[in-house]
Scaffold this active site. Sequence first.
Site, short mmCIF file in Angstrom:
data_model
loop_
_atom_site.label_atom_id
_atom_site.label_comp_id
_atom_site.label_asym_id
_atom_site.label_seq_id
_atom_site.Cartn_x
_atom_site.Cartn_y
_atom_site.Cartn_z
N GLU A 139 22.35 -7.14 80.95
CA GLU A 139 21.92 -8.53 81.17
C GLU A 139 23.10 -9.45 81.44
OE1 GLU A 139 18.61 -10.24 81.29
OE2 GLU A 139 20.21 -11.36 82.25
N VAL A 191 25.14 -10.51 85.17
CA VAL A 191 24.81 -11.55 86.16
C VAL A 191 24.38 -12.82 85.43
CG1 VAL A 191 23.29 -12.20 88.09
CG2 VAL A 191 24.01 -9.81 87.82
N VAL A 242 34.97 -11.22 76.70
CA VAL A 242 33.60 -10.73 76.46
C VAL A 242 33.50 -10.00 75.11
CG1 VAL A 242 31.73 -9.31 77.35
CG2 VAL A 242 33.16 -10.58 78.95
N LYS A 278 27.47 -9.47 91.78
CA LYS A 278 26.26 -9.93 91.07
C LYS A 278 25.06 -9.93 92.01
CE LYS A 278 28.97 -12.63 87.79
NZ LYS A 278 29.67 -13.90 87.60
N1 HSE Z 1 34.45 -14.75 86.22
C1 HSE Z 1 33.04 -14.80 86.07
C2 HSE Z 1 32.56 -16.17 86.49
C3 HSE Z 1 32.68 -14.53 84.64
O1 HSE Z 1 33.39 -17.07 86.63
O2 HSE Z 1 31.37 -16.36 86.70
C4 HSE Z 1 31.22 -14.32 84.38
O3 HSE Z 1 30.72 -13.23 85.09
#
Ligand code: HSE
Length: 326
Positions: free
Chosen positions: A129, A132, A14, A205
Amino acid sequence: MKTVKIAILGHGNVGGGLCEILQMNRQLIEERIERKIHVSYILVNNVTKERPWPTLGAKLTDSFDEIVNDNSIEIVIEALGGIEPAASYMRSALEAGKHVVTANKAALAANYPALLEKAQENNRQLLFEASVGGGIPALTAISNPLQGNEFTEVMGILNGTTNYILSKMWDEGLSYDEVLADAQAKGFAEADPTADVEGIDAANKLSILMALAFHVYVHPEKIPTEGISKITLKDIENAKKHGEKIKLIGHGYWEADENGQEILKYHVKPMKFTSEHPIFGVDNEYNAIYINGNAVGQLMFYGSGAGPLPTGSAVLGDLLSIARSL
Ligand code: HSE
Protein backbone atom coordinates in the site's frame (compact mmCIF):
# COMPACT_ATOMS: atom_id res chain seq x y z
CA MET A 1 -1.42 -13.09 23.33
CA LYS A 2 0.48 -14.46 20.31
CA THR A 3 3.70 -12.62 19.43
CA VAL A 4 4.44 -11.98 15.75
CA LYS A 5 8.13 -11.60 15.04
CA ILE A 6 9.13 -9.30 12.23
CA ALA A 7 12.28 -7.91 10.61
CA ILE A 8 12.68 -4.49 9.02
CA LEU A 9 15.11 -4.08 6.12
CA GLY A 10 16.31 -0.48 6.32
CA HIS A 11 16.09 2.17 9.01
CA GLY A 12 15.82 5.37 6.97
CA ASN A 13 12.72 7.50 6.52
CA VAL A 14 10.39 4.55 5.91
CA GLY A 15 11.80 1.92 8.29
CA GLY A 16 12.45 4.61 10.91
CA GLY A 17 8.97 6.12 10.50
CA LEU A 18 7.47 2.66 11.00
CA CYS A 19 9.47 2.18 14.23
CA GLU A 20 8.34 5.61 15.45
CA ILE A 21 4.66 4.73 14.97
CA LEU A 22 5.11 1.29 16.55
CA GLN A 23 6.56 3.04 19.59
CA MET A 24 3.89 5.78 19.63
CA ASN A 25 0.84 3.51 19.16
CA ARG A 26 2.04 0.14 20.46
CA GLN A 27 -0.67 -0.36 23.06
CA LEU A 28 -3.62 0.44 20.82
CA ILE A 29 -2.14 -1.57 17.93
CA GLU A 30 -1.62 -4.69 20.03
CA GLU A 31 -5.07 -4.41 21.59
CA ARG A 32 -6.66 -4.04 18.17
CA ILE A 33 -4.99 -6.99 16.51
CA GLU A 34 -4.72 -9.11 19.67
CA ARG A 35 -1.10 -9.86 18.84
CA LYS A 36 2.19 -8.53 20.13
CA ILE A 37 4.56 -7.23 17.46
CA HIS A 38 8.22 -7.93 18.17
CA VAL A 39 10.81 -6.34 15.89
CA SER A 40 13.55 -8.98 16.04
CA TYR A 41 15.95 -7.46 13.51
CA ILE A 42 16.62 -4.24 11.65
CA LEU A 43 18.91 -4.59 8.64
CA VAL A 44 21.33 -1.64 8.40
CA ASN A 45 24.60 -0.91 6.65
CA ASN A 46 26.39 0.24 9.76
CA VAL A 47 25.40 -1.36 13.07
CA THR A 48 27.39 1.11 15.19
CA LYS A 49 26.01 4.34 13.69
CA GLU A 50 23.85 6.53 15.95
CA ARG A 51 20.21 6.31 14.80
CA PRO A 52 17.64 9.12 14.79
CA TRP A 53 14.72 6.64 14.98
CA PRO A 54 13.77 4.18 17.75
CA THR A 55 15.20 0.67 17.34
CA LEU A 56 12.63 -0.97 19.66
CA GLY A 57 15.12 -3.40 21.19
CA ALA A 58 15.73 -5.04 17.80
CA LYS A 59 19.06 -6.59 16.92
CA LEU A 60 20.79 -4.39 14.35
CA THR A 61 22.41 -6.56 11.74
CA ASP A 62 24.12 -6.05 8.41
CA SER A 63 23.42 -9.65 7.37
CA PHE A 64 20.26 -10.36 5.39
CA ASP A 65 21.08 -14.08 5.63
CA GLU A 66 20.77 -13.92 9.40
CA ILE A 67 17.19 -12.66 8.95
CA VAL A 68 16.09 -14.94 6.15
CA ASN A 69 17.48 -18.03 7.92
CA ASP A 70 15.65 -17.26 11.16
CA ASN A 71 12.48 -19.37 11.03
CA SER A 72 10.82 -17.39 13.80
CA ILE A 73 10.48 -14.32 11.51
CA GLU A 74 7.06 -14.38 9.90
CA ILE A 75 6.95 -10.96 8.23
CA VAL A 76 9.71 -9.02 6.49
CA ILE A 77 9.26 -5.28 5.93
CA GLU A 78 11.33 -4.13 2.97
CA ALA A 79 12.15 -0.44 3.45
CA LEU A 80 15.50 -0.21 1.68
CA GLY A 81 14.59 1.69 -1.48
CA GLY A 82 16.26 1.14 -4.85
CA ILE A 83 15.76 -1.88 -7.07
CA GLU A 84 18.61 -4.12 -5.89
CA PRO A 85 19.26 -5.76 -3.52
CA ALA A 86 15.69 -4.98 -2.38
CA ALA A 87 13.97 -7.10 -5.08
CA SER A 88 16.27 -10.09 -4.47
CA TYR A 89 15.72 -9.85 -0.72
CA MET A 90 11.94 -9.83 -1.24
CA ARG A 91 12.18 -12.91 -3.48
CA SER A 92 14.36 -14.74 -0.92
CA ALA A 93 12.06 -13.82 1.96
CA LEU A 94 9.01 -15.14 0.06
CA GLU A 95 10.89 -18.32 -0.86
CA ALA A 96 11.77 -18.75 2.82
CA GLY A 97 8.05 -18.66 3.63
CA LYS A 98 7.89 -15.14 5.01
CA HIS A 99 5.19 -12.59 4.20
CA VAL A 100 6.54 -9.34 2.75
CA VAL A 101 5.43 -5.73 3.07
CA THR A 102 7.14 -3.13 0.93
CA ALA A 103 7.01 0.61 0.33
CA ASN A 104 9.51 0.27 -2.49
CA LYS A 105 7.86 1.38 -5.73
CA ALA A 106 11.09 1.14 -7.75
CA ALA A 107 11.77 -2.51 -6.88
CA LEU A 108 8.11 -3.45 -7.17
CA ALA A 109 7.37 -1.67 -10.46
CA ALA A 110 10.48 -3.14 -12.12
CA ASN A 111 9.64 -6.70 -10.95
CA TYR A 112 5.87 -6.62 -10.48
CA PRO A 113 4.79 -9.83 -12.28
CA ALA A 114 7.76 -11.88 -10.97
CA LEU A 115 7.30 -10.78 -7.34
CA LEU A 116 3.55 -11.40 -7.36
CA GLU A 117 4.13 -14.83 -8.89
CA LYS A 118 6.76 -15.61 -6.25
CA ALA A 119 4.30 -14.69 -3.47
CA GLN A 120 1.61 -16.86 -5.03
CA GLU A 121 3.96 -19.84 -5.57
CA ASN A 122 4.93 -19.73 -1.91
CA ASN A 123 1.41 -19.01 -0.67
CA ARG A 124 2.57 -15.85 1.06
CA GLN A 125 1.24 -12.29 1.07
CA LEU A 126 3.09 -9.43 -0.62
CA LEU A 127 1.46 -6.12 0.34
CA PHE A 128 2.54 -2.70 -0.90
CA GLU A 129 0.00 0.00 0.00
CA ALA A 130 2.78 2.48 0.90
CA SER A 131 4.38 2.19 -2.53
CA VAL A 132 1.93 4.66 -4.12
CA GLY A 133 0.59 7.83 -2.51
CA GLY A 134 2.39 7.48 0.85
CA GLY A 135 -0.30 7.35 3.52
CA ILE A 136 -3.26 7.35 1.09
CA PRO A 137 -5.00 3.94 1.06
CA ALA A 138 -5.83 4.07 -2.66
CA LEU A 139 -4.35 0.69 -3.68
CA THR A 140 -6.37 -1.22 -1.11
CA ALA A 141 -9.47 0.69 -2.25
CA ILE A 142 -8.85 -0.23 -5.90
CA SER A 143 -8.20 -3.90 -5.04
CA ASN A 144 -11.02 -4.36 -2.56
CA PRO A 145 -14.09 -2.12 -2.34
CA LEU A 146 -13.71 -0.95 -5.95
CA GLN A 147 -12.72 -4.28 -7.49
CA GLY A 148 -16.05 -4.70 -9.28
CA ASN A 149 -15.44 -1.65 -11.49
CA GLU A 150 -13.98 -1.39 -14.93
CA PHE A 151 -11.60 1.57 -14.71
CA THR A 152 -11.25 3.92 -17.64
CA GLU A 153 -8.65 6.24 -16.17
CA VAL A 154 -6.14 6.73 -13.34
CA MET A 155 -4.46 10.08 -12.88
CA GLY A 156 -2.73 12.00 -10.19
CA ILE A 157 -0.01 13.83 -8.41
CA LEU A 158 2.09 10.82 -7.44
CA ASN A 159 5.25 12.46 -6.12
CA GLY A 160 5.37 14.55 -2.95
CA THR A 161 8.84 16.02 -3.47
CA THR A 162 8.06 17.57 -6.85
CA ASN A 163 4.68 18.82 -5.67
CA TYR A 164 6.40 20.41 -2.67
CA ILE A 165 8.99 22.06 -4.93
CA LEU A 166 6.40 23.38 -7.42
CA SER A 167 4.14 24.63 -4.59
CA LYS A 168 6.90 26.52 -2.79
CA MET A 169 8.11 28.07 -6.06
CA TRP A 170 4.53 29.21 -6.79
CA ASP A 171 3.67 30.37 -3.24
CA GLU A 172 6.94 31.86 -2.08
CA GLY A 173 8.91 32.57 -5.25
CA LEU A 174 11.75 30.34 -4.02
CA SER A 175 14.22 28.82 -6.45
CA TYR A 176 14.12 25.16 -7.46
CA ASP A 177 17.41 24.34 -5.67
CA GLU A 178 16.44 26.02 -2.39
CA VAL A 179 13.18 24.06 -2.17
CA LEU A 180 14.71 20.74 -3.19
CA ALA A 181 17.12 20.96 -0.25
CA ASP A 182 14.18 21.66 2.07
CA ALA A 183 12.19 18.67 0.69
CA GLN A 184 15.22 16.41 1.26
CA ALA A 185 15.56 17.65 4.85
CA LYS A 186 11.89 16.83 5.50
CA GLY A 187 12.40 13.22 4.37
CA PHE A 188 10.20 13.46 1.25
CA ALA A 189 12.85 12.92 -1.39
CA GLU A 190 14.45 9.67 -2.51
CA ALA A 191 18.09 9.01 -1.53
CA ASP A 192 18.91 10.18 -5.05
CA PRO A 193 16.35 12.93 -5.80
CA THR A 194 16.89 12.49 -9.55
CA ALA A 195 14.16 9.83 -9.38
CA ASP A 196 11.77 12.44 -7.98
CA VAL A 197 12.56 15.43 -10.17
CA GLU A 198 12.89 13.51 -13.44
CA GLY A 199 9.50 11.83 -12.96
CA ILE A 200 10.95 8.31 -12.54
CA ASP A 201 9.35 7.86 -9.11
CA ALA A 202 5.96 8.95 -10.51
CA ALA A 203 6.38 6.51 -13.44
CA ASN A 204 7.07 3.65 -10.99
CA LYS A 205 3.89 4.53 -9.12
CA LEU A 206 1.84 4.88 -12.31
CA SER A 207 3.03 1.41 -13.39
CA ILE A 208 1.76 -0.08 -10.09
CA LEU A 209 -1.52 1.86 -10.23
CA MET A 210 -2.21 0.71 -13.81
CA ALA A 211 -1.37 -2.90 -12.94
CA LEU A 212 -3.97 -2.82 -10.17
CA ALA A 213 -6.64 -0.76 -11.92
CA PHE A 214 -6.32 -2.10 -15.48
CA HIS A 215 -4.65 -5.49 -14.87
CA VAL A 216 -2.08 -4.46 -17.46
CA TYR A 217 1.57 -4.34 -16.46
CA VAL A 218 3.69 -1.67 -18.15
CA HIS A 219 7.36 -1.60 -17.19
CA PRO A 220 8.10 1.93 -15.84
CA GLU A 221 10.87 2.41 -18.41
CA LYS A 222 8.22 2.07 -21.14
CA ILE A 223 6.20 5.00 -19.73
CA PRO A 224 7.01 8.28 -21.56
CA THR A 225 8.33 10.41 -18.71
CA GLU A 226 9.23 14.07 -18.34
CA GLY A 227 10.14 15.57 -14.96
CA ILE A 228 10.27 19.09 -13.55
CA SER A 229 14.01 19.79 -13.58
CA LYS A 230 13.70 22.15 -16.57
CA ILE A 231 10.90 24.22 -15.01
CA THR A 232 12.18 27.65 -14.02
CA LEU A 233 10.81 30.25 -11.62
CA LYS A 234 9.91 32.25 -14.73
CA ASP A 235 7.69 29.39 -16.01
CA ILE A 236 5.97 29.28 -12.63
CA GLU A 237 5.48 33.07 -12.56
CA ASN A 238 4.02 32.99 -16.10
CA ALA A 239 1.58 30.25 -15.08
CA LYS A 240 0.65 32.26 -11.98
CA LYS A 241 -0.12 35.34 -14.10
CA HIS A 242 -2.66 33.21 -16.00
CA GLY A 243 -4.17 31.81 -12.79
CA GLU A 244 -2.57 28.40 -13.38
CA LYS A 245 -0.40 25.99 -11.39
CA ILE A 246 2.04 23.49 -12.87
CA LYS A 247 1.76 19.96 -11.46
CA LEU A 248 3.67 16.77 -12.29
CA ILE A 249 0.99 14.33 -13.41
CA GLY A 250 0.97 10.58 -14.00
CA HIS A 251 -1.89 9.57 -16.29
CA GLY A 252 -3.10 6.23 -17.66
CA TYR A 253 -6.28 6.01 -19.74
CA TRP A 254 -8.00 4.01 -22.46
CA GLU A 255 -8.62 5.74 -25.79
CA ALA A 256 -10.26 4.39 -28.94
CA ASP A 257 -8.06 4.36 -32.06
CA GLU A 258 -9.37 5.01 -35.60
CA ASN A 259 -10.74 1.42 -35.75
CA GLY A 260 -12.61 1.83 -32.48
CA GLN A 261 -10.09 -0.41 -30.67
CA GLU A 262 -9.40 0.69 -27.07
CA ILE A 263 -5.68 1.42 -26.59
CA LEU A 264 -4.02 2.05 -23.21
CA LYS A 265 -2.20 5.40 -23.19
CA TYR A 266 0.11 6.57 -20.41
CA HIS A 267 2.64 9.26 -19.55
CA VAL A 268 4.21 11.29 -16.76
CA LYS A 269 4.64 15.00 -17.49
CA PRO A 270 4.12 18.50 -16.05
CA MET A 271 0.65 19.90 -16.81
CA LYS A 272 -1.12 23.19 -16.07
CA PHE A 273 -4.36 23.45 -14.07
CA THR A 274 -6.68 26.34 -13.23
CA SER A 275 -8.60 26.67 -9.96
CA GLU A 276 -11.63 24.97 -11.54
CA HIS A 277 -9.82 21.63 -11.38
CA PRO A 278 -9.57 19.84 -7.98
CA ILE A 279 -5.87 19.09 -8.65
CA PHE A 280 -5.19 22.87 -8.41
CA GLY A 281 -5.64 22.79 -4.61
CA VAL A 282 -3.32 19.81 -4.01
CA ASP A 283 -0.17 21.46 -2.71
CA ASN A 284 3.09 20.78 -0.85
CA GLU A 285 3.90 17.10 -0.27
CA TYR A 286 0.24 16.13 -0.73
CA ASN A 287 -0.70 13.62 -3.42
CA ALA A 288 -4.01 13.12 -5.19
CA ILE A 289 -5.07 9.94 -6.94
CA TYR A 290 -8.03 10.31 -9.27
CA ILE A 291 -9.77 7.26 -10.74
CA ASN A 292 -12.82 6.77 -12.90
CA GLY A 293 -14.75 3.51 -12.61
CA ASN A 294 -17.76 2.50 -14.70
CA ALA A 295 -19.88 1.84 -11.60
CA VAL A 296 -18.52 4.18 -8.94
CA GLY A 297 -17.87 7.16 -11.25
CA GLN A 298 -15.13 9.63 -10.38
CA LEU A 299 -13.19 9.38 -7.12
CA MET A 300 -10.24 11.38 -5.86
CA PHE A 301 -8.07 10.32 -2.92
CA TYR A 302 -6.08 13.05 -1.20
CA GLY A 303 -3.42 12.94 1.51
CA SER A 304 0.25 13.02 2.43
CA GLY A 305 2.18 11.30 -0.32
CA ALA A 306 5.59 11.34 1.33
CA GLY A 307 7.29 11.59 4.69
CA PRO A 308 8.26 9.06 7.36
CA LEU A 309 5.01 8.93 9.36
CA PRO A 310 2.43 8.92 6.50
CA THR A 311 4.45 6.28 4.63
CA GLY A 312 5.04 4.37 7.87
CA SER A 313 1.28 4.46 8.51
CA ALA A 314 0.58 2.62 5.24
CA VAL A 315 3.37 0.09 5.87
CA LEU A 316 2.01 -0.53 9.35
CA GLY A 317 -1.52 -1.04 8.00
CA ASP A 318 -0.26 -3.84 5.72
CA LEU A 319 1.84 -5.33 8.51
CA LEU A 320 -1.12 -5.42 10.90
CA SER A 321 -3.44 -6.89 8.33
CA ILE A 322 -0.99 -9.80 7.79
CA ALA A 323 -0.27 -10.16 11.54
CA ARG A 324 -3.99 -10.40 12.29
CA SER A 325 -4.40 -13.15 9.68
CA LEU A 326 -1.62 -15.36 11.11
N1 HSE B 1 10.16 10.48 -2.87
C1 HSE B 1 8.79 10.09 -2.82
C2 HSE B 1 7.92 11.31 -3.02
C3 HSE B 1 8.51 9.44 -1.49
O1 HSE B 1 8.45 12.42 -2.92
O2 HSE B 1 6.74 11.18 -3.27
C4 HSE B 1 7.17 8.78 -1.38
O3 HSE B 1 7.04 7.75 -2.31
